[in-house]
Design a protein around this motif. Sequence first.
Motif, PDB file in Angstrom:
ATOM      1  N   ALA A 104       0.836  -1.202   0.000  1.00 26.63           N
ATOM      2  CA  ALA A 104       0.000   0.000   0.000  1.00 26.63           C
ATOM      3  C   ALA A 104       0.874   1.256   0.000  1.00 26.63           C
ATOM      4  O   ALA A 104       0.608   2.207  -0.735  1.00 26.63           O
ATOM      5  N   ILE A 105       1.932   1.245   0.810  1.00 31.40           N
ATOM      6  CA  ILE A 105       2.864   2.377   0.833  1.00 31.40           C
ATOM      7  C   ILE A 105       3.489   2.557  -0.544  1.00 31.40           C
ATOM      8  O   ILE A 105       3.580   3.680  -1.054  1.00 31.40           O
ATOM      9  N   GLU A 106       3.904   1.464  -1.155  1.00 27.53           N
ATOM     10  CA  GLU A 106       4.515   1.526  -2.486  1.00 27.53           C
ATOM     11  C   GLU A 106       3.529   2.095  -3.511  1.00 27.53           C
ATOM     12  O   GLU A 106       3.906   2.920  -4.349  1.00 27.53           O
ATOM     13  N   ALA A 107       2.276   1.660  -3.450  1.00 24.35           N
ATOM     14  CA  ALA A 107       1.266   2.166  -4.389  1.00 24.35           C
ATOM     15  C   ALA A 107       1.044   3.665  -4.188  1.00 24.35           C
ATOM     16  O   ALA A 107       0.952   4.426  -5.161  1.00 24.35           O
ATOM     17  N   LEU A 108       0.968   4.105  -2.948  1.00 27.76           N
ATOM     18  CA  LEU A 108       0.762   5.526  -2.647  1.00 27.76           C
ATOM     19  C   LEU A 108       1.963   6.355  -3.090  1.00 27.76           C
ATOM     20  O   LEU A 108       1.816   7.457  -3.604  1.00 27.76           O
ATOM     21  N   LYS A 109       3.152   5.806  -2.883  1.00 27.73           N
ATOM     22  CA  LYS A 109       4.386   6.511  -3.225  1.00 27.73           C
ATOM     23  C   LYS A 109       4.588   6.604  -4.739  1.00 27.73           C
ATOM     24  O   LYS A 109       5.015   7.633  -5.253  1.00 27.73           O
ATOM     25  N   SER A 110       4.251   5.542  -5.448  1.00 31.46           N
ATOM     26  CA  SER A 110       4.593   5.477  -6.875  1.00 31.46           C
ATOM     27  C   SER A 110       3.568   6.131  -7.799  1.00 31.46           C
ATOM     28  O   SER A 110       3.868   6.361  -8.967  1.00 31.46           O
ATOM     29  N   ASP A 111       2.378   6.420  -7.287  1.00 32.86           N
ATOM     30  CA  ASP A 111       1.323   6.980  -8.147  1.00 32.86           C
ATOM     31  C   ASP A 111       0.662   8.179  -7.464  1.00 32.86           C
ATOM     32  O   ASP A 111      -0.243   8.013  -6.643  1.00 32.86           O
ATOM     33  N   PRO A 112       1.094   9.399  -7.791  1.00 36.37           N
ATOM     34  CA  PRO A 112       0.531  10.596  -7.154  1.00 36.37           C
ATOM     35  C   PRO A 112      -0.976  10.743  -7.339  1.00 36.37           C
ATOM     36  O   PRO A 112      -1.663  11.245  -6.446  1.00 36.37           O
ATOM     37  N   ASP A 113      -1.498  10.294  -8.476  1.00 34.38           N
ATOM     38  CA  ASP A 113      -2.950  10.378  -8.681  1.00 34.38           C
ATOM     39  C   ASP A 113      -3.696   9.451  -7.732  1.00 34.38           C
ATOM     40  O   ASP A 113      -4.743   9.809  -7.177  1.00 34.38           O
ATOM     41  N   PHE A 114      -3.175   8.244  -7.526  1.00 36.52           N
ATOM     42  CA  PHE A 114      -3.784   7.309  -6.589  1.00 36.52           C
ATOM     43  C   PHE A 114      -3.697   7.857  -5.168  1.00 36.52           C
ATOM     44  O   PHE A 114      -4.660   7.795  -4.401  1.00 36.52           O
ATOM     45  N   PHE A 115      -2.558   8.407  -4.813  1.00 32.07           N
ATOM     46  CA  PHE A 115      -2.368   9.025  -3.502  1.00 32.07           C
ATOM     47  C   PHE A 115      -3.421  10.120  -3.276  1.00 32.07           C
ATOM     48  O   PHE A 115      -4.066  10.160  -2.225  1.00 32.07           O
ATOM     49  N   SER A 116      -3.624  10.961  -4.285  1.00 30.80           N
ATOM     50  CA  SER A 116      -4.626  12.032  -4.179  1.00 30.80           C
ATOM     51  C   SER A 116      -6.027  11.459  -4.039  1.00 30.80           C
ATOM     52  O   SER A 116      -6.836  11.943  -3.237  1.00 30.80           O
ATOM     53  N   PHE A 117      -6.323  10.413  -4.820  1.00 32.19           N
ATOM     54  CA  PHE A 117      -7.643   9.791  -4.747  1.00 32.19           C
ATOM     55  C   PHE A 117      -7.926   9.266  -3.345  1.00 32.19           C
ATOM     56  O   PHE A 117      -8.975   9.545  -2.762  1.00 32.19           O
ATOM     57  N   VAL A 118      -7.000   8.497  -2.782  1.00 32.13           N
ATOM     58  CA  VAL A 118      -7.198   7.916  -1.450  1.00 32.13           C
ATOM     59  C   VAL A 118      -7.344   9.014  -0.408  1.00 32.13           C
ATOM     60  O   VAL A 118      -8.238   8.971   0.442  1.00 32.13           O
ATOM     61  N   THR A 119      -6.480  10.011  -0.483  1.00 27.49           N
ATOM     62  CA  THR A 119      -6.524  11.118   0.475  1.00 27.49           C
ATOM     63  C   THR A 119      -7.858  11.856   0.402  1.00 27.49           C
ATOM     64  O   THR A 119      -8.499  12.108   1.426  1.00 27.49           O
ATOM     65  N   GLU A 120      -8.282  12.194  -0.801  1.00 26.10           N
ATOM     66  CA  GLU A 120      -9.537  12.933  -0.965  1.00 26.10           C
ATOM     67  C   GLU A 120     -10.738  12.094  -0.549  1.00 26.10           C
ATOM     68  O   GLU A 120     -11.642  12.585   0.129  1.00 26.10           O
ATOM     69  N   PHE A 121     -10.767  10.827  -0.943  1.00 17.72           N
ATOM     70  CA  PHE A 121     -11.896   9.963  -0.591  1.00 17.72           C
ATOM     71  C   PHE A 121     -11.999   9.805   0.925  1.00 17.72           C
ATOM     72  O   PHE A 121     -13.088   9.869   1.493  1.00 17.72           O
ATOM     73  N   SER A 122     -10.865   9.617   1.583  1.00 17.96           N
ATOM     74  CA  SER A 122     -10.866   9.350   3.019  1.00 17.96           C
ATOM     75  C   SER A 122     -11.210  10.576   3.859  1.00 17.96           C
ATOM     76  O   SER A 122     -11.587  10.441   5.020  1.00 17.96           O
ATOM     77  N   THR A 123     -11.072  11.761   3.299  1.00 18.16           N
ATOM     78  CA  THR A 123     -11.408  12.979   4.045  1.00 18.16           C
ATOM     79  C   THR A 123     -12.796  13.514   3.719  1.00 18.16           C
ATOM     80  O   THR A 123     -13.258  14.447   4.370  1.00 18.16           O
TER      81      THR A 123
END
Length: 130
Positions: A94-113
């Motif tokens: 999960a850390i690797e996925a968040l680190k390697s894909d800024p769009d995915f990181f943004s999606f997870v962050t926005e969805f979770s907030t």
Amino acid sequence: MAFVIGKFDENKKEEGIWTQYGGSDFLIGYTGTKFTKTLNRLRKPHEKAIQRNTVDPDTLSGLYQRAIAETVLLDWKNVQDFEGADVPYSKEMAIEALKSDPDFFSFVTEFSTEITNFEKEAKEAKVKKS
């Protein structure tokens, strides 16, 4: 519409809800108290550098990604690596996925907030006739 007390489902916030991104399913929880406590715990060894504003930005990003992986990004289905092999969920992946894909990181962050993602299912209003 009136303010509604108790409209958020605490179980959904803690246990997460399934959503889709990029053709895969992700179980995402709310960025709340558990996330904040985890992030604070992870930041503690770096507190002096943070206060002096000398901490490496990549270190801060890594701490944030780890906190998300430990408390927010809880599971996934149908995730593959670049060669097409299935990737089972783990906190490290999960850390690797968040680190390697800024769009995915943004999606997870926005969805979770977005608190409205964790509202209770609406019930039909009962109308009493006098």
